[in-house]
Design an enzyme around this catalytic site. Structure first.
Site, PDB file in Angstrom:
ATOM      1  N   LYS A 266      16.327  16.361 -21.040  1.00  0.00           N
ATOM      2  CA  LYS A 266      15.124  17.138 -21.355  1.00  0.00           C
ATOM      3  C   LYS A 266      14.665  17.846 -20.085  1.00  0.00           C
ATOM      4  CE  LYS A 266      10.198  16.557 -22.388  1.00  0.00           C
ATOM      5  NZ  LYS A 266       9.099  15.585 -22.622  1.00  0.00           N
ATOM      6  N   ASP A 271       4.749  21.216 -18.718  1.00  0.00           N
ATOM      7  CA  ASP A 271       4.294  20.896 -20.071  1.00  0.00           C
ATOM      8  C   ASP A 271       2.769  20.871 -20.132  1.00  0.00           C
ATOM      9  OD1 ASP A 271       4.076  20.112 -22.688  1.00  0.00           O
ATOM     10  OD2 ASP A 271       4.498  18.001 -22.285  1.00  0.00           O
ATOM     11  N   LYS A 278      -3.049  19.531 -23.303  1.00  0.00           N
ATOM     12  CA  LYS A 278      -3.308  18.255 -22.648  1.00  0.00           C
ATOM     13  C   LYS A 278      -4.648  18.308 -21.906  1.00  0.00           C
ATOM     14  CE  LYS A 278       1.557  17.135 -21.618  1.00  0.00           C
ATOM     15  NZ  LYS A 278       1.633  15.799 -22.245  1.00  0.00           N
ATOM     16  N   ASP A 289       8.138  16.793 -16.095  1.00  0.00           N
ATOM     17  CA  ASP A 289       8.675  16.653 -17.457  1.00  0.00           C
ATOM     18  C   ASP A 289      10.107  17.152 -17.562  1.00  0.00           C
ATOM     19  OD1 ASP A 289       8.107  15.538 -19.901  1.00  0.00           O
ATOM     20  OD2 ASP A 289       7.299  17.375 -20.780  1.00  0.00           O
ATOM     21  N   ASP A 348       2.592  19.239 -28.443  1.00  0.00           N
ATOM     22  CA  ASP A 348       2.832  18.429 -27.250  1.00  0.00           C
ATOM     23  C   ASP A 348       3.957  17.417 -27.467  1.00  0.00           C
ATOM     24  OD1 ASP A 348       2.451  17.625 -24.639  1.00  0.00           O
ATOM     25  OD2 ASP A 348       0.880  16.181 -25.121  1.00  0.00           O
ATOM     26  N   GLU A 350       7.050  18.151 -27.738  1.00  0.00           N
ATOM     27  CA  GLU A 350       8.025  19.235 -27.614  1.00  0.00           C
ATOM     28  C   GLU A 350       9.389  18.771 -27.133  1.00  0.00           C
ATOM     29  OE1 GLU A 350       7.572  18.260 -23.697  1.00  0.00           O
ATOM     30  OE2 GLU A 350       5.964  18.448 -25.152  1.00  0.00           O
ATOM     31  N   ARG A 352      11.303  16.325 -28.000  1.00  0.00           N
ATOM     32  CA  ARG A 352      12.238  16.021 -29.090  1.00  0.00           C
ATOM     33  C   ARG A 352      12.728  17.296 -29.768  1.00  0.00           C
ATOM     34  NH1 ARG A 352       7.661  12.411 -31.714  1.00  0.00           N
ATOM     35  NH2 ARG A 352       7.243  12.303 -29.481  1.00  0.00           N
TER      36      ARG A 352
END
Length: 496
Positions: A266, A271, A278, A289, A348, A350, A352
């Protein structure tokens, strides 16, 4: 930092600093006793006077000892225990390095044969020492006007006898490669997100290919992702001015006919949460991230330096998750590369979404096993803290191999269940699947989502949200995990 193996006798050993370990309330070990005899009982006298007790991490520097060519002796306490845990051994090494950094002289020699580490032979102890000491010398001051003061220490030799020399040299080679991989992962994680974006990660992959033989890199742009039908991946990226990239690494270390292993990372370079924004506090840490992708690059660096006799594929799904007028909205439905549709209830969640398309893409390589690595869920931190990575998957043998590798590398994971019972939390009235399953079992339902896209694969998922970086304070920064675990797994597969 350069590491060497040395089998010289203490009386002939020329070094700026000879490091010996002293147990608390226990007789001197073989190496320390040899030096004590040569130095006319100088170590025994120190202990008798009470200048040093041998408490774990305690240090004492001695100079001018007779009959030795070492300029000074550094005594380091190893505590009361006959056998140290890896954590205690790391404490001993940290105390050692802390003193060595402050001394003059460009070399040191460590006599560690008097130390027993639980469940580790001489090779395992030496490799852990090399990784810990090399990682302890890591500095990231690229953006500081005043750079860190250079350390004079350049070489560390591990003192052992000839019977162990080959094992110690193997440990040094592998430990240095793992440390180099961790350093690359940490560098990428620590870079600011205005510089470390998807295109930068692609450039880093290409640089890695230029520096090492056997690696080919292909970078897929936005148009190619559209042609592949990666609707979930593109949905994450569409709110940002930074274009997404799918970075594909292919290392050929074995016969072409051999199936490769695959690592999928990933790579969300920043993010914000997208429209599901967030909280502002601590959002700067969302530059980390992309540590899953960074750990894949770091693992590739270790594999390339060792030239392991395996085939390895890496797929990095890199994008930036930003809110804008063009960003994905909660309630949007997208079609994945696999053809399955996803209702995005929370932008959020994201990671996956980029991973599901990357996992479908990796099928074309017909891998023996696939491991995805992601800073996926805050729920994993609640479950396992910052000490242990979460592990889930559809292949029990693969997961046992990873758990074992984590123990051997002192980079542990813990298996969580992936029962079908959890899948119903992802039911959607409008699409094949929703991208979140609510607060209960958040780490598990995230893996359940990925499981929908890995039915053709032997697959494991590492959630490293709690282990990939250290939050807040002066020690904030990327850790380089799980490069040791992944490299250990590949070492065991390669039979090296």
């Amino acid at each position: 930092m350069e590491f060497l193996v040395n089998n010289a006798r203490p009386e002939t050993l020329k070094t700026a600093t000879l490091v010996l370990t002293i147990g608390e309330g226990r007789p001197l070990g073989e190496q320390a006793l040899t030096v004590d005899t040569l130095a006319e009982g100088a170590l025994s006298a120190v202990l008798k006077r009470g200048d040093m007790s041998g408490k774990l991490g305690q240090t004492l520097l001695l100079q001018g000892l007779p009959n030795l060519q070492a300029e000074r002796i550094l005594l380091v306490g190893q505590g009361k225990e006959d056998s140290l845990s890896p954590k205690q051994f790391r404490t001993l090494l940290g105390a050692t390095l802390g003193v060595l950094k402050q001394l003059g002289g460009n070399d040191a020699t460590l006599a560690l044969d008097d130390v027993t580490v639980k469940d580790r032979d001489a090779y395992g102890r030496a490799r852990l020492a090399v990784e810990c000491l090399a990682d302890g010398g890591y500095v990231f001051d690229r953006f500081k006007s005043e750079k860190a003061k250079p350390v004079q220490l350049q070489k560390i030799a591990l003192l052992t006898d000839k019977t162990r020399q080959a094992d110690i040299q193997r440990a040094i080679n592998q430990g240095q490669a793992i440390a180099a991989g961790m350093a690359l992962t940490r560098d990428l994680g620590n870079l600011p997100p205005n510089l470390c974006h998807p295109i930068h990660l692609a450039e880093q992959a290409k640089t890695l290919a230029q520096e090492h033989k056997g690696l080919k890199v292909e970078v897929l742009d936005e148009q190619q992702l559209k042609e592949l039908g990666m609707g979930a991946f593109l949905a994450v990226a569409q709110g940002s001015d930074q274009p997404p990239r799918l970075i594909v690494l292919n290392y050929q270390g074995a016969k072409k006919s051999e199936q490769p292993y695959a690592l999928v990372g990933k790579g969300i370079t920043f993010d914000t949460g997208g429209i599901s924004l967030k909280p502002g506090a601590g959002m700067d840490e969302m530059k980390y991230d992309m540590c899953g992708a960074a750990s894949v690059l770091g693992t590739f660096r270790a594999v390339l330096e060792l030239q392991l006799p395996i085939n390895l594929v890496g797929v990095l799904a890199c994008a930036e998750n930003m809110p804008s007028g063009g960003a994905t909205r909660p309630g949007d439905i997208v079609t994945t590369m696999s053809g399955q549709t996803v209702e995005i209830l929370n932008t959020d969640a994201e990671g996956r979404l980029v991973l599901c398309d990357a996992l479908t893409y990796v099928e074309r390589f017909k891998p023996r096993a696939v491991i995805d690595i992601a800073t996926l869920t805050g729920a994993c931190i609640i479950a396992l803290g910052h000490q242990t990575s979460g592990l889930l998957g559809n292949d029990d043998a693969l997961m046992q191999q990873l758990l074992s590798a984590g123990v051997a590398a002192d980079d542990r994971a813990w298996q969580l269940p992936l029962f079908d019972d959890y899948q119903e939390q992802l039911d959607s009235p409008f699409a094949d699947i929703a991208n979140i399953g609510g607060r209960p079992a958040g780490t598990i339902t995230a893996a359940c989502f990925l499981a929908r896209f890995t039915k053709k694969l032997s697959w494991a998922h590492l959630d490293v949200a709690g282990t990939a970086w250290i939050s807040g304070g002066k020690d904030k920064g990327a850790t380089g995990r799980p490069v040791p675990l992944l490299t250990q797994y590949l070492l065991e597969r390669s039979g090296v």
